[in-house]
Design a protein around this motif. Structure first.
Motif, PDB file in Angstrom:
ATOM      1  N   THR A  96       0.912  -1.158   0.108  1.00 30.62           N
ATOM      2  CA  THR A  96      -0.045  -0.143  -0.032  1.00 30.62           C
ATOM      3  C   THR A  96       0.739   1.191   0.010  1.00 30.62           C
TER       4      THR A  96
ATOM      5  N   LYS B 286      -3.687   5.792  -0.146  1.00 25.74           N
ATOM      6  CA  LYS B 286      -4.827   5.189  -0.202  1.00 25.74           C
ATOM      7  C   LYS B 286      -5.017   4.085  -1.379  1.00 25.74           C
ATOM      8  N   THR B 287      -3.758   3.997  -1.838  1.00 29.38           N
ATOM      9  CA  THR B 287      -3.777   2.953  -2.843  1.00 29.38           C
ATOM     10  C   THR B 287      -3.291   1.591  -2.494  1.00 29.38           C
TER      11      THR B 287
ATOM     12  N   GLN C 122     -11.455   2.108  -8.658  1.00 26.57           N
ATOM     13  CA  GLN C 122     -10.771   2.198  -9.932  1.00 26.57           C
ATOM     14  C   GLN C 122      -9.567   1.183  -9.971  1.00 26.57           C
TER      15      GLN C 122
ATOM     16  N   LYS D 127      -2.995  -1.688  -9.666  1.00 26.96           N
ATOM     17  CA  LYS D 127      -3.222  -0.636  -9.244  1.00 26.96           C
ATOM     18  C   LYS D 127      -4.567  -0.137  -8.782  1.00 26.96           C
TER      19      LYS D 127
ATOM     20  N   GLU E 271      -7.699   1.559  -6.402  1.00 29.32           N
ATOM     21  CA  GLU E 271      -8.195   2.657  -5.478  1.00 29.32           C
ATOM     22  C   GLU E 271      -9.615   2.108  -5.009  1.00 29.32           C
ATOM     23  N   GLY E 272      -9.471   2.811  -3.894  1.00 31.49           N
ATOM     24  CA  GLY E 272     -10.730   2.549  -3.153  1.00 31.49           C
ATOM     25  C   GLY E 272     -10.810   1.357  -2.046  1.00 31.49           C
TER      26      GLY E 272
END
Length: 549
Positions: free
Chosen positions: A474, A477-478, A508, A543, A545-546
């Motif tokens: 990590t 926030k990725t 995403q 990668k 996101e979220g």
């Protein structure tokens, strides 16, 4: 429990040996003792527990190592300076064929053969930086007790003998040119027991009973090339043998100065201390690795504790804060608070609460020509998979690229380094500056994980990684997910990101080197449609996101 009791007994009961040294190991007696740096760290385990791993090291993740010295000159693998004195061994037979009998041509003479004539440190370090290394380390001495730097405390060093070059000075200059933190590795504390094989003689054949050269002294030099030098300063063998010394496998039992190991005298320990403090003061390494359990010479001497405190206090004076990284092996829970735990040729099987490092090699630690001839180096794929696995568990990877005796690396090694470089150009975002996620990964390889053994040594003993094996890191926030193989039908399934779990809603997904991807988060996991063609080789990074929760 027995081992701890033995070590405690050694720590409390051996100081009396220093009152009457086992022998006068006293090279360069008249030299002044180096001044120890003052500061917040004292030479005790309690004081060293203040240590905090510097952020730069936690962010770096990947370093490259030159485990290079005179034992690479024969190009016959690791521990040559021990194996050549073990009658009947591969290295003994090779030595007789190449150099002659060890009673006439010992390891001191191998040192004289080593010239490092094709060594170009700036070219090699630039190559390693291109491959993604964020720090570079070089061997300062090995168990062969030959210093690869300019030492006023040890005449058997590379500026006087062999290549007559300051090897550590050259590496340090090259690392500074590339802007890489520079480190040294120190292995010489064990020469006392490790070289005991040089006290032997053949049991059979034409040289039966003729001693090897391990007991020679300065007076034996005559008109030889080493006249004026005392072989005992190198070999340190004017002492009784350890228990079971004639057993070639005894060195492992004697590693922790227990189980009958011959105990070094005070002069030997103080000389090691002086040499190592001088190394730190003269070359300013940011990283120091000891090939020892706990600290060198512990518990028979406090030399290792003094060196650690000196390194930390020196780093604070140079930088205004502690930036040094110190490594040792086989550390208990308390000792892991005092330095960085190093695992040799192996990986932890869980996310470690404190940063750690694995050190491994694409071949033998010392150069072995046979690995090149038979194409038996670790592949770039294996290195990259190891890197992803280690980083997912809060660790760093230190990778040795064996250097030939002449100072060059061979074409097969260079190809591996170039392939690592190509992968890092696409995927390094998921390596540098990352931290572990709540789990390190998923997949079938986790089910066959092999426990660590002593220093480590669980590398390659589990199932090989496949496409279903995934590792996570990590950054902010990725979330990054390393696919350790290319899935069938170009479809990846990340089971840990099931819609019903607490992983968070994925917003995403993209692949490094390939761009945005279509995905669906279901109770079975996160399904991702991959591009038609992989953007790189060996491992592929999603990668996401979220998904951080």
């Amino acid at each position: 429990m027995k081992r701890r009791t033995l070590i405690k007994g050694l720590a409390t009961g051996l100081s009396s040996l220093y009152l009457s040294d086992l022998y006068a190991y006293s090279p360069l007696k008249s030299l002044s003792i180096p001044r120890m740096a003052s500061g917040p760290f004292q030479p005790s385990w309690e004081s060293l527990a203040q240590y905090q791993v510097p952020d730069w090291f936690r962010d770096a993740k990947f370093g490259i190592w030159a485990h290079w010295g005179p034992q690479c000159q024969p190009e016959r693998g690791d521990w040559y300076a021990r194996g050549m004195y073990q009658e009947g061994s591969d290295q003994y037979k090779y030595h007789i064929q190449k150099y002659g009998h060890p009673s006439k041509f010992g390891f001191k003479d191998v040192i004289n053969e080593w010239k490092a004539e094709n060594w170009q440190p700036e070219e090699l370090v630039a190559l390693y930086k291109k491959a993604g290394a964020r720090y570079f380390m070089a061997m300062a001495n090995h168990h062969d007790n030959f210093d690869l730097y300019d030492s006023k405390y040890h005449r058997w060093n590379a500026t006087r003998l062999g290549p007559k070059k300051d090897i550590i000075g050259g590496w340090a200059k090259a690392a500074k040119k590339e802007g890489l933190p520079f480190g040294v590795t120190v292995h010489a504390s064990h020469a006392w027991t490790w070289y005991e094989v040089a006290q032997r003689s053949d049991k059979s054949g034409p040289y039966a009973g003729v001693p090897y050269d391990g007991k020679l002294t300065k007076s034996d030099g005559g008109n030889s090339w080493w006249r004026g030098y005392d072989p005992q300063e190198l070999y340190a063998q004017n002492h009784p043998l350890s228990k079971d010394s004639l057993d070639n496998g005894s060195m492992g039992r004697h590693w922790d100065w227990g189980n009958g190991a011959s105990i070094p005298d005070k002069a030997y320990c103080e000389n090691f201390l002086n040499r190592t403090v001088e190394l730190i003061d003269k070359y300013g390494p940011e990283l120091v690795y000891f090939d020892d359990s706990a600290l060198p010479l512990w518990p028979i001497s406090d030399a290792g504790l003094k060196i650690a405190a000196h390194l930390y206090n020196t780093s604070i004076k140079r930088h205004g804060k502690l930036e040094a990284a110190l490594f040792c092996k086989v550390l208990n829970e308390q000792q892991r608070k005092c330095m960085i735990w190093d695992i040799e040729r192996g990986q932890s099987n869980e996310i470690e609460p404190l940063p750690w490092q694995t050190d491994t090699c694409i071949g033998a630690w010392h150069y072995d020509r046979r690995l090149f001839d038979n194409k038996r180096y670790k592949s770039a794929k294996t290195v990259i998979h190891t890197l992803a696995d280690v980083v997912s568990k809060n660790g760093n990877l230190l990778l040795n690229i064996p250097v030939r005796g002449d100072g060059s690396i061979d074409s097969e090694e260079r190809a591996v380094v170039e392939q690592i470089a190509a992968w890092m150009q696409v995927n390094s975002e998921a390596i540098y500056g990352t931290r572990p996620w709540k789990v390190f990964g998923e997949g079938p390889a986790m089910e066959s994980a092999v426990a660590l053994n002593a220093q480590g040594f669980n590398e390659g003993k589990g199932k090989p990684f496949v496409a279903e094996d995934i590792r996570f890191t990590t950054k902010g926030k990725t979330l990054y997910a390393f696919l350790l193989g290319w899935p069938a039908n170009n479809t990846a399934l990340v089971k840990t990101l099931r819609a019903s779990d607490q992983a968070g809603k994925v917003q995403q997904v993209s692949m490094l080197g390939a761009g945005a991807l279509k995905f669906q988060q279901t109770p079975d996991g996160l399904t991702v449609q991959l591009p038609e063609q992989p953007p790189c080789k060996e491992a592929f990074v999603l990668k996401i996101e979220g998904a951080i929760a």
